[in-house]
Design a protein around this motif. Sequence first.
Motif: not given
Length: 119
Positions: A1-21
Amino acid sequence: MELRHLRYFVGVGEEQHFGRAAERLHVAQPALSRQIHDLEREMGFLLFDRLPRGVRLSAAGKLFLSDVRRILQDVDQAKRRAERIALGKAGIASNRNCHGTILAWDGCGVLSRIPAPPA
């Protein structure tokens, strides 16, 4: 697991949409989806419920999001503290009488006790 994965997870979690994230994170949507899939595979459970129009955090995903935000904040603070030391804007003094503690001055008059790494 890399920090990049965690940052991406937060983005998708906050946007609740892959495209917007993906837009927010400046990455291609297929690459973002792949990274989230890889993270879920590594975790061993789904972090998101897939919906016809977007995603929703699973129960496990909601808890993980809270923890990941704190982890990323801690990483950012650690980087800033180390950067201040590297730039000479703060200092570290080691004292054997402090029972395995390093005293760190942040340059703003704040003195912190940091557990010393094992010898």
